[in-house]
Write a protein that holds these residues in place. Sequence first.
Motif, PDB file in Angstrom:
ATOM      1  N   VAL A   1     123.461  -3.579 -26.031  1.00 48.90           N
ATOM      2  CA  VAL A   1     123.872  -2.324 -26.677  1.00 48.90           C
ATOM      3  C   VAL A   1     125.398  -2.303 -26.624  1.00 48.90           C
ATOM      4  N   GLU A   2     126.022  -2.006 -27.769  1.00 53.43           N
ATOM      5  CA  GLU A   2     127.475  -2.135 -27.859  1.00 53.43           C
ATOM      6  C   GLU A   2     128.156  -0.820 -28.268  1.00 53.43           C
ATOM      7  N   PRO A   3     128.716  -0.089 -27.288  1.00 50.92           N
ATOM      8  CA  PRO A   3     129.580   1.047 -27.648  1.00 50.92           C
ATOM      9  C   PRO A   3     130.988   0.512 -27.951  1.00 50.92           C
TER      10      PRO A   3
ATOM     11  N   PRO B   1     138.796 -10.568 -34.688  1.00 52.61           N
ATOM     12  CA  PRO B   1     138.617  -9.321 -35.433  1.00 52.61           C
ATOM     13  C   PRO B   1     137.896  -8.264 -34.614  1.00 52.61           C
ATOM     14  N   GLU B   2     137.416  -8.630 -33.432  1.00 50.78           N
ATOM     15  CA  GLU B   2     136.800  -7.668 -32.506  1.00 50.78           C
ATOM     16  C   GLU B   2     136.923  -8.266 -31.118  1.00 50.78           C
ATOM     17  N   THR B   3     136.896  -7.415 -30.098  1.00 50.78           N
ATOM     18  CA  THR B   3     137.000  -7.937 -28.729  1.00 50.78           C
ATOM     19  C   THR B   3     135.636  -8.409 -28.226  1.00 50.78           C
ATOM     20  N   ALA B   4     134.583  -7.993 -28.914  1.00 50.33           N
ATOM     21  CA  ALA B   4     133.213  -8.175 -28.425  1.00 50.33           C
ATOM     22  C   ALA B   4     132.838  -9.614 -28.082  1.00 50.33           C
ATOM     23  N   GLN B   5     133.277 -10.566 -28.944  1.00 57.84           N
ATOM     24  CA  GLN B   5     132.750 -11.931 -28.787  1.00 57.84           C
ATOM     25  C   GLN B   5     133.093 -12.547 -27.434  1.00 57.84           C
TER      26      GLN B   5
ATOM     27  N   MET C   1     138.246  -0.610 -27.548  1.00 57.30           N
ATOM     28  CA  MET C   1     137.677  -0.510 -26.193  1.00 57.30           C
ATOM     29  C   MET C   1     136.185  -0.739 -26.408  1.00 57.30           C
ATOM     30  N   GLU C   2     135.727  -1.900 -25.978  1.00 55.79           N
ATOM     31  CA  GLU C   2     134.328  -2.236 -26.277  1.00 55.79           C
ATOM     32  C   GLU C   2     133.553  -2.536 -24.993  1.00 55.79           C
ATOM     33  N   ILE C   3     132.268  -2.237 -25.074  1.00 58.57           N
ATOM     34  CA  ILE C   3     131.348  -2.519 -23.961  1.00 58.57           C
ATOM     35  C   ILE C   3     130.163  -3.285 -24.527  1.00 58.57           C
TER      36      ILE C   3
ATOM     37  N   ALA D   1     134.716   1.372 -29.507  1.00 57.74           N
ATOM     38  CA  ALA D   1     135.630   2.448 -29.927  1.00 57.74           C
ATOM     39  C   ALA D   1     136.986   1.859 -30.283  1.00 57.74           C
ATOM     40  N   GLY D   2     137.701   2.538 -31.161  1.00 57.93           N
ATOM     41  CA  GLY D   2     139.065   2.140 -31.481  1.00 57.93           C
ATOM     42  C   GLY D   2     140.038   3.031 -30.705  1.00 57.93           C
ATOM     43  N   VAL D   3     141.001   2.398 -30.048  1.00 57.03           N
ATOM     44  CA  VAL D   3     141.957   3.178 -29.246  1.00 57.03           C
ATOM     45  C   VAL D   3     142.830   4.042 -30.163  1.00 57.03           C
TER      46      VAL D   3
ATOM     47  N   SER E   1     134.902  10.850 -40.607  1.00 57.45           N
ATOM     48  CA  SER E   1     134.992   9.384 -40.625  1.00 57.45           C
ATOM     49  C   SER E   1     134.643   8.832 -39.258  1.00 57.45           C
ATOM     50  N   GLU E   2     134.376   7.542 -39.250  1.00 53.07           N
ATOM     51  CA  GLU E   2     133.928   6.887 -38.010  1.00 53.07           C
ATOM     52  C   GLU E   2     135.011   6.901 -36.931  1.00 53.07           C
ATOM     53  N   LEU E   3     134.615   7.372 -35.771  1.00 52.74           N
ATOM     54  CA  LEU E   3     135.493   7.312 -34.596  1.00 52.74           C
ATOM     55  C   LEU E   3     135.103   6.104 -33.754  1.00 52.74           C
ATOM     56  N   MET E   4     133.808   5.923 -33.559  1.00 51.91           N
ATOM     57  CA  MET E   4     133.306   4.733 -32.863  1.00 51.91           C
ATOM     58  C   MET E   4     131.881   4.443 -33.316  1.00 51.91           C
ATOM     59  N   GLY E   5     131.436   3.232 -33.038  1.00 56.93           N
ATOM     60  CA  GLY E   5     130.062   2.873 -33.377  1.00 56.93           C
ATOM     61  C   GLY E   5     129.331   2.435 -32.123  1.00 56.93           C
ATOM     62  N   ILE E   6     128.016   2.718 -32.076  1.00 58.24           N
ATOM     63  CA  ILE E   6     127.208   2.262 -30.937  1.00 58.24           C
ATOM     64  C   ILE E   6     126.007   1.516 -31.538  1.00 58.24           C
TER      65      ILE E   6
ATOM     66  N   ILE F   1     147.383   5.875 -38.597  1.00 57.48           N
ATOM     67  CA  ILE F   1     146.836   4.857 -37.698  1.00 57.48           C
ATOM     68  C   ILE F   1     145.316   4.760 -37.787  1.00 57.48           C
ATOM     69  N   PHE F   2     144.719   5.403 -38.801  1.00 57.21           N
ATOM     70  CA  PHE F   2     143.254   5.372 -38.901  1.00 57.21           C
ATOM     71  C   PHE F   2     142.750   3.962 -39.208  1.00 57.21           C
ATOM     72  N   ARG F   3     143.322   3.319 -40.203  1.00 63.01           N
ATOM     73  CA  ARG F   3     142.892   1.955 -40.551  1.00 63.01           C
ATOM     74  C   ARG F   3     144.123   1.080 -40.666  1.00 63.01           C
ATOM     75  N   THR F   4     144.262   0.166 -39.743  1.00 62.84           N
ATOM     76  CA  THR F   4     145.447  -0.695 -39.706  1.00 62.84           C
ATOM     77  C   THR F   4     144.994  -2.149 -39.616  1.00 62.84           C
ATOM     78  N   ARG F   5     145.935  -3.044 -39.727  1.00 64.83           N
ATOM     79  CA  ARG F   5     145.551  -4.465 -39.683  1.00 64.83           C
ATOM     80  C   ARG F   5     145.610  -5.006 -38.248  1.00 64.83           C
TER      81      ARG F   5
HETATM   82  N1  GAP Z   1     132.297  -5.081 -32.137  1.00 63.75           N
HETATM   83  C1  GAP Z   1     131.872  -4.117 -33.091  1.00 63.75           C
HETATM   84  C2  GAP Z   1     132.967  -3.610 -33.898  1.00 63.75           C
HETATM   85  O1  GAP Z   1     134.069  -4.119 -33.880  1.00 63.75           O
HETATM   86  P1  GAP Z   1     133.545  -1.840 -35.702  1.00 63.75           P
HETATM   87  O2  GAP Z   1     132.788  -0.609 -36.107  1.00 63.75           O
HETATM   88  O3  GAP Z   1     133.966  -2.788 -36.740  1.00 63.75           O
HETATM   89  O4  GAP Z   1     132.617  -2.541 -34.623  1.00 63.75           O
HETATM   90  C3  GAP Z   1     134.703  -0.549 -33.747  1.00 63.75           C
HETATM   91  O5  GAP Z   1     134.833  -1.397 -34.854  1.00 63.75           O
HETATM   92  C4  GAP Z   1     135.781   0.500 -33.786  1.00 63.75           C
HETATM   93  O6  GAP Z   1     137.061  -0.106 -33.885  1.00 63.75           O
HETATM   94  C5  GAP Z   1     135.701   1.452 -34.983  1.00 63.75           C
HETATM   95  O7  GAP Z   1     134.783   2.492 -34.764  1.00 63.75           O
HETATM   96  C6  GAP Z   1     137.126   1.952 -35.059  1.00 63.75           C
HETATM   97  O8  GAP Z   1     137.335   2.995 -34.117  1.00 63.75           O
HETATM   98  C7  GAP Z   1     137.931   0.743 -34.630  1.00 63.75           C
HETATM   99  N2  GAP Z   1     138.432   0.021 -35.810  1.00 63.75           N
HETATM  100  C8  GAP Z   1     137.791  -0.874 -36.572  1.00 63.75           C
HETATM  101  N3  GAP Z   1     138.580  -1.328 -37.567  1.00 63.75           N
HETATM  102  C9  GAP Z   1     139.760  -0.692 -37.442  1.00 63.75           C
HETATM  103  C10 GAP Z   1     140.996  -0.721 -38.169  1.00 63.75           C
HETATM  104  N4  GAP Z   1     141.180  -1.530 -39.204  1.00 63.75           N
HETATM  105  N5  GAP Z   1     141.999   0.087 -37.746  1.00 63.75           N
HETATM  106  C11 GAP Z   1     141.846   0.906 -36.680  1.00 63.75           C
HETATM  107  N6  GAP Z   1     140.698   0.965 -35.949  1.00 63.75           N
HETATM  108  C12 GAP Z   1     139.670   0.183 -36.318  1.00 63.75           C
END
Ligand code: GAP
Length: 492
Positions: free
Chosen positions: A334-336, A171-175, A222-224, A338-340, A294-299, A213-217
Motif C-alpha cells: 500500500v503506497e501513501p 520520476p518517483e521515490t517509490a522504486q 514523501m512516500e511510504i 504525497a508531494g511536499v 485537485s490531487e494533494l496525494m494518492g494512496i 508550485i502545484f505542478r513542476t518538473r
Molecule cells: N509513487 C507514486 C506516485 O509518484 P503520483 O500520484 O504520481 O504517485 C504522488 O505522485 C504525489 O507527488 C502527487 O499526489 C503530488 O502531490 C506529487 N506530484 C506528482 N507530480 C508532481 C509534479 N509534477 N509537481 C509537484 N508535485 C507532484
Amino acid sequence: MNMDVLTSLSKRRGFVFQSSEIYGGTGSCWDYGPLGVELKNNIKRVWWRDFVQARADMVGIDASILMHSTVWKASGHLDHFTDPMVDCRECKHRFRADHVNDLPWTHYCPATKGNRFTIPPGEGCGHCGQRRTLCPECGKGELTAPRQFNLMFKTFMGPVEEEAAVTYLRPETAQAMFVNFDNVLQSMRLKLPFGVAQAGRSFRNEITPGNFIFRTREFEQMEIEYFVNPHDRVEGRPADEYWHDRWIADCMAWFQRYGLRDENLRLREHDKDELAHYAKRTVDIEYKFPIGWSELMGIANRTDFDLKQHAKWSGKSLTYFDEERKEHVVPYVVEPAAGVDRALLAFMADAYREEEVRGEKRVVLRFHPELAPLKVAVLPLLKKRDDIVRVAQTIRADLARRWRVVYDDTAAIGRLYRRQDEIGTPYCVTVDVQTVGDAERGEAGDQKVTIRERDSMEQIRVPVAELEAVFREFLDGAAWEAIARRYPPARS
Ligand code: GAP
C-alpha cells in the motif's frame, strides 16, 4: 483568494522565488527562500516524526536519485510513463493530445473575410460552422499524429554519451523502496506488515507544468511503501484492503491535524479505467486549491506488481518467509504518496486569511505552530534603549537554541506585529520599559515581557525566566487559553 496572491506574498516575504529569475526564470522550477525552506523542512520533519519515528512498524531510507536504468524498465516507467503529444507543424507549439479539445482555439473565418476569432473549447464557429482541425494556438498549422512522450528526464552516467550509459532522473521515490526491499528486511529483521518511507526529489518532464508550485518538473515527494502479507486477514478483511483504508484515514487525519480545514479536503476514488498499470485501487486526497479541487496525494494498492517485476528483471528473490505458514510470499504494498511542494501550497492556501482589525486590513498566515517557519519573534519596544535591546537579544539567543527565533527592530511595534502575522509567526515577545526599569530614576524592571498570540492577538505578561518553559508548552501543542490563564493579561 487566488494563486497570484500567494505567489506574490511568497516572493515578497521570502517563501518561494521563481528559479533563475534574473535570467527570465525557468517557468517550471521554483526556489524556496529563507522562510520557504523552514516551512518545507517543518512539513518533512513532522511527516517523518509522525509516520516513521513514532511507529514501530516503519523505517526510513534515503536513496540516490540516479538508479540502474533497468529499474525503469522493470517498473514500467520506460513503457508506460508517457503522455500522448501532438505538435503544430507551423508554430511548433506542443500539446497533450488528450487536452487539445479542452482548449479555446484560434480561427480565421472564411465567412467573415478571414477575421480572427478565439472560440471556446469544443464549440464550432458561429459564422461558418467550422470546427477545429488546425492548431488551437496559431490557427494555421496542421497537428502531427499523436506520439507518446516519456516524462522521464534522460541523462548519461559517466563521461560517455552513448546508449549503454543512459540513465534517468527518478520520476518517483517509490522504486528505491522496492529495490531495497530485501536489504531493509534483512538488515532490520522486520516482520510483516511493515513500511519503508522516503522523502526526496523527483523529476518529471511535465508537458504542462504550472499553477505556481502545484505542478513542476522538479519536486519533492514523501512516500511510504507499506508491505503486507496478502494471505493475512485483519478484522475479517484481506490485509491489503484493510491497510489501504487505514492509510487513507491516517493520511487524511494528518492533513487535518496540521490545519487543513475539513471543507477543503475530500477523497476521490479512481475509476477502473484511470488506474495506473500497477494499481488494484487508488484513492486521492484532494484539496480545494485556488485552482479548484485537485490531487494533494494518492494512496494506491500496488499489489505485488513491483516486487515481482524487480525479481523478474534482477533475477533476485524478493520474497518474505511466512514462519507460520512455512512459505515464501511476495508481499502486497500500500503506497501513501504525497508531494511536499503541493502540501506546502495547501498549508499556505489554507492558512491565508485577510481580516479587519480596528478598521485596518491584516493578512495573517494561521500556520499550525509546528509548521510555522518562525516560532517566535523578539521585538524591542524601543530600539534606542540599549538595555531593552540587550535583554531582547539575550532572549532571542536563549530561545534560538531550541527554535527558529528572530529579532526585529526595523519598524514600530504595530508594523512589526503585522509583518510577523503575514508570515505566520505564532508568538511575539516584546521587551519594554517595564521589563528593564529605568536605572536613572532608580526604578527596577519587573523582568517580565509580553507574549502576543498571532490568531487571537491576546497578550500576557510572563517572567523572562519562565519563557523557555512556556514556549516548550506552547510549541508542544498546548492551547493558548490553557497557558494564558496562568498569567496576567498585558495591555495591547
Ligand atoms: N509513487 C507514486 C506516485 O509518484 P503520483 O500520484 O504520481 O504517485 C504522488 O505522485 C504525489 O507527488 C502527487 O499526489 C503530488 O502531490 C506529487 N506530484 C506528482 N507530480 C508532481 C509534479 N509534477 N509537481 C509537484 N508535485 C507532484
